[in-house]
Design a protein around this motif. Structure first.
Motif, PDB file in Angstrom:
ATOM      1  N   SER A  77     -58.434  80.406  66.353  1.00 54.02           N
ATOM      2  CA  SER A  77     -58.560  79.722  67.633  1.00 54.02           C
ATOM      3  C   SER A  77     -60.017  79.308  67.873  1.00 54.02           C
ATOM      4  CB  SER A  77     -58.088  80.629  68.774  1.00 54.02           C
ATOM      5  OG  SER A  77     -59.026  81.654  69.008  1.00 54.02           O
ATOM      6  N   MET A  78     -60.198  78.343  68.728  1.00 46.97           N
ATOM      7  CA  MET A  78     -61.544  77.875  69.073  1.00 46.97           C
ATOM      8  C   MET A  78     -62.354  79.007  69.704  1.00 46.97           C
ATOM      9  SD  MET A  78     -62.006  74.853  68.005  1.00 46.97           S
ATOM     10  CE  MET A  78     -63.452  74.357  68.898  1.00 46.97           C
ATOM     11  N   SER A  79     -61.703  79.841  70.499  1.00 48.83           N
ATOM     12  CA  SER A  79     -62.393  80.960  71.148  1.00 48.83           C
ATOM     13  C   SER A  79     -62.953  81.932  70.112  1.00 48.83           C
ATOM     14  CB  SER A  79     -61.427  81.672  72.094  1.00 48.83           C
ATOM     15  OG  SER A  79     -62.013  82.842  72.596  1.00 48.83           O
ATOM     16  N   ARG A  80     -62.128  82.301  69.140  1.00 51.09           N
ATOM     17  CA  ARG A  80     -62.599  83.225  68.107  1.00 51.09           C
ATOM     18  C   ARG A  80     -63.645  82.554  67.214  1.00 51.09           C
ATOM     19  NH1 ARG A  80     -57.317  84.915  68.786  1.00 51.09           N
ATOM     20  NH2 ARG A  80     -56.478  83.502  67.228  1.00 51.09           N
ATOM     21  N   ARG A  81     -63.444  81.281  66.927  1.00 51.99           N
ATOM     22  CA  ARG A  81     -64.426  80.545  66.126  1.00 51.99           C
ATOM     23  C   ARG A  81     -65.784  80.523  66.848  1.00 51.99           C
ATOM     24  NH1 ARG A  81     -61.361  76.238  64.714  1.00 51.99           N
ATOM     25  NH2 ARG A  81     -60.739  77.414  62.913  1.00 51.99           N
ATOM     26  N   TYR A  82     -65.753  80.330  68.160  1.00 50.85           N
ATOM     27  CA  TYR A  82     -66.981  80.342  68.958  1.00 50.85           C
ATOM     28  C   TYR A  82     -67.641  81.716  68.902  1.00 50.85           C
ATOM     29  CZ  TYR A  82     -70.076  80.435  72.968  1.00 50.85           C
ATOM     30  OH  TYR A  82     -71.173  80.595  73.777  1.00 50.85           O
ATOM     31  N   ARG A  83     -66.846  82.781  69.015  1.00 53.93           N
ATOM     32  CA  ARG A  83     -67.404  84.139  68.966  1.00 53.93           C
ATOM     33  C   ARG A  83     -68.074  84.411  67.627  1.00 53.93           C
ATOM     34  NH1 ARG A  83     -62.232  87.231  70.808  1.00 53.93           N
ATOM     35  NH2 ARG A  83     -63.290  89.012  69.875  1.00 53.93           N
ATOM     36  N   VAL A  84     -67.457  83.941  66.546  1.00 55.55           N
ATOM     37  CA  VAL A  84     -68.063  84.106  65.226  1.00 55.55           C
ATOM     38  C   VAL A  84     -69.369  83.316  65.158  1.00 55.55           C
ATOM     39  CG1 VAL A  84     -67.795  83.589  62.763  1.00 55.55           C
ATOM     40  CG2 VAL A  84     -65.900  84.619  64.026  1.00 55.55           C
ATOM     41  N   ALA A  85     -69.388  82.118  65.731  1.00 57.04           N
ATOM     42  CA  ALA A  85     -70.609  81.299  65.734  1.00 57.04           C
ATOM     43  C   ALA A  85     -71.732  81.991  66.504  1.00 57.04           C
ATOM     44  CB  ALA A  85     -70.320  79.919  66.324  1.00 57.04           C
ATOM     45  N   VAL A  86     -71.404  82.650  67.592  1.00 52.98           N
ATOM     46  CA  VAL A  86     -72.409  83.381  68.368  1.00 52.98           C
ATOM     47  C   VAL A  86     -72.961  84.541  67.535  1.00 52.98           C
ATOM     48  CG1 VAL A  86     -72.751  84.872  70.383  1.00 52.98           C
ATOM     49  CG2 VAL A  86     -71.532  82.706  70.627  1.00 52.98           C
ATOM     50  N   ILE A  87     -72.084  85.260  66.872  1.00 50.13           N
ATOM     51  CA  ILE A  87     -72.522  86.365  66.001  1.00 50.13           C
ATOM     52  C   ILE A  87     -73.405  85.820  64.895  1.00 50.13           C
ATOM     53  CG2 ILE A  87     -71.715  88.062  64.305  1.00 50.13           C
ATOM     54  CD1 ILE A  87     -69.208  88.385  66.160  1.00 50.13           C
ATOM     55  N   LYS A  88     -73.014  84.698  64.301  1.00 56.40           N
ATOM     56  CA  LYS A  88     -73.806  84.076  63.243  1.00 56.40           C
ATOM     57  C   LYS A  88     -75.206  83.739  63.753  1.00 56.40           C
ATOM     58  CE  LYS A  88     -73.854  79.963  60.325  1.00 56.40           C
ATOM     59  NZ  LYS A  88     -74.979  79.307  60.968  1.00 56.40           N
ATOM     60  N   ASN A  89     -75.300  83.189  64.940  1.00 58.55           N
ATOM     61  CA  ASN A  89     -76.610  82.861  65.520  1.00 58.55           C
ATOM     62  C   ASN A  89     -77.442  84.123  65.753  1.00 58.55           C
ATOM     63  OD1 ASN A  89     -76.094  80.120  65.514  1.00 58.55           O
ATOM     64  ND2 ASN A  89     -75.367  80.093  67.621  1.00 58.55           N
ATOM     65  N   ASP A  90     -76.799  85.184  66.218  1.00 58.04           N
ATOM     66  CA  ASP A  90     -77.517  86.448  66.428  1.00 58.04           C
ATOM     67  C   ASP A  90     -78.065  86.984  65.105  1.00 58.04           C
ATOM     68  OD1 ASP A  90     -76.923  86.318  69.136  1.00 58.04           O
ATOM     69  OD2 ASP A  90     -75.301  87.806  69.034  1.00 58.04           O
ATOM     70  N   ILE A  91     -77.253  86.925  64.065  1.00 58.93           N
ATOM     71  CA  ILE A  91     -77.693  87.408  62.752  1.00 58.93           C
ATOM     72  C   ILE A  91     -78.815  86.532  62.222  1.00 58.93           C
ATOM     73  CG2 ILE A  91     -76.990  87.738  60.345  1.00 58.93           C
ATOM     74  CD1 ILE A  91     -74.254  88.656  61.447  1.00 58.93           C
ATOM     75  N   GLN A  92     -78.734  85.222  62.460  1.00 59.13           N
ATOM     76  CA  GLN A  92     -79.807  84.329  62.021  1.00 59.13           C
ATOM     77  C   GLN A  92     -81.123  84.691  62.707  1.00 59.13           C
ATOM     78  OE1 GLN A  92     -79.760  81.570  59.637  1.00 59.13           O
ATOM     79  NE2 GLN A  92     -81.873  82.232  59.890  1.00 59.13           N
ATOM     80  N   ASP A  93     -81.054  84.988  63.995  1.00 56.04           N
ATOM     81  CA  ASP A  93     -82.264  85.405  64.720  1.00 56.04           C
ATOM     82  C   ASP A  93     -82.836  86.698  64.132  1.00 56.04           C
ATOM     83  OD1 ASP A  93     -82.044  83.228  66.433  1.00 56.04           O
ATOM     84  OD2 ASP A  93     -81.113  84.381  68.057  1.00 56.04           O
ATOM     85  N   LEU A  94     -81.965  87.656  63.841  1.00 64.05           N
ATOM     86  CA  LEU A  94     -82.421  88.916  63.248  1.00 64.05           C
ATOM     87  C   LEU A  94     -83.014  88.688  61.857  1.00 64.05           C
ATOM     88  CD1 LEU A  94     -79.484  91.269  64.276  1.00 64.05           C
ATOM     89  CD2 LEU A  94     -81.811  91.278  65.192  1.00 64.05           C
ATOM     90  N   ALA A  95     -82.384  87.827  61.074  1.00 61.14           N
ATOM     91  CA  ALA A  95     -82.897  87.529  59.734  1.00 61.14           C
ATOM     92  C   ALA A  95     -84.285  86.900  59.819  1.00 61.14           C
ATOM     93  CB  ALA A  95     -81.929  86.603  58.992  1.00 61.14           C
ATOM     94  N   ASP A  96     -84.473  85.997  60.766  1.00 59.80           N
ATOM     95  CA  ASP A  96     -85.783  85.360  60.939  1.00 59.80           C
ATOM     96  C   ASP A  96     -86.838  86.390  61.345  1.00 59.80           C
ATOM     97  OD1 ASP A  96     -84.592  82.929  60.320  1.00 59.80           O
ATOM     98  OD2 ASP A  96     -84.480  82.258  62.413  1.00 59.80           O
ATOM     99  N   ARG A  97     -86.470  87.293  62.248  1.00 54.57           N
ATOM    100  CA  ARG A  97     -87.408  88.328  62.680  1.00 54.57           C
ATOM    101  C   ARG A  97     -87.756  89.260  61.525  1.00 54.57           C
ATOM    102  NH1 ARG A  97     -84.386  90.647  67.721  1.00 54.57           N
ATOM    103  NH2 ARG A  97     -85.849  92.339  67.395  1.00 54.57           N
ATOM    104  N   LEU A  98     -86.759  89.615  60.724  1.00 52.11           N
ATOM    105  CA  LEU A  98     -86.987  90.478  59.578  1.00 52.11           C
ATOM    106  C   LEU A  98     -87.919  89.809  58.569  1.00 52.11           C
ATOM    107  CD1 LEU A  98     -86.347  93.115  58.107  1.00 52.11           C
ATOM    108  CD2 LEU A  98     -84.342  91.978  57.133  1.00 52.11           C
TER     109      LEU A  98
END
Length: 79
Positions: A2-23
């Motif tokens: 669903s679009m809702s779950r796809r959006y939630r995964v995209a938010v998690i992906k963005n959070d992980i990208q931020d953490l990867a950049d900080r690391l």
């Protein structure tokens, strides 16, 4: 998916990208600290540990990049 779950995964992906950049920033700082040591101290056990930690953070960053690729595939709309 669903679009809702796809959006939630995209938010998690963005959070992980931020953490990867900080690391990556911390790894860079660690390498810089090692490189700024006097040459006579760059061969001691503490310096070796500093270098190992920077390498480990680089490895973790690479692993996070792999996770990001998987999440991008998951969040991609079905064709």
């Amino acid at each position: 998916m669903s679009m809702s779950r796809r959006y939630r995964v995209a938010v998690i992906k963005n959070d992980i990208q931020d953490l990867a950049d900080r690391l990556l920033g911390v790894a860079s700082d660690q390498r810089e600290a090692f490189e700024n040591l006097p040459e006579s101290l760059q061969t001691g056990p503490q310096a070796e540990s500093m270098e190992d930690l920077a390498y480990a953070m680089d490895e973790a960053h690479g692993d996070l990049d792999n996770v990001l690729g998987i999440l991008a595939d998951i969040a991609r709309p079905a064709e």
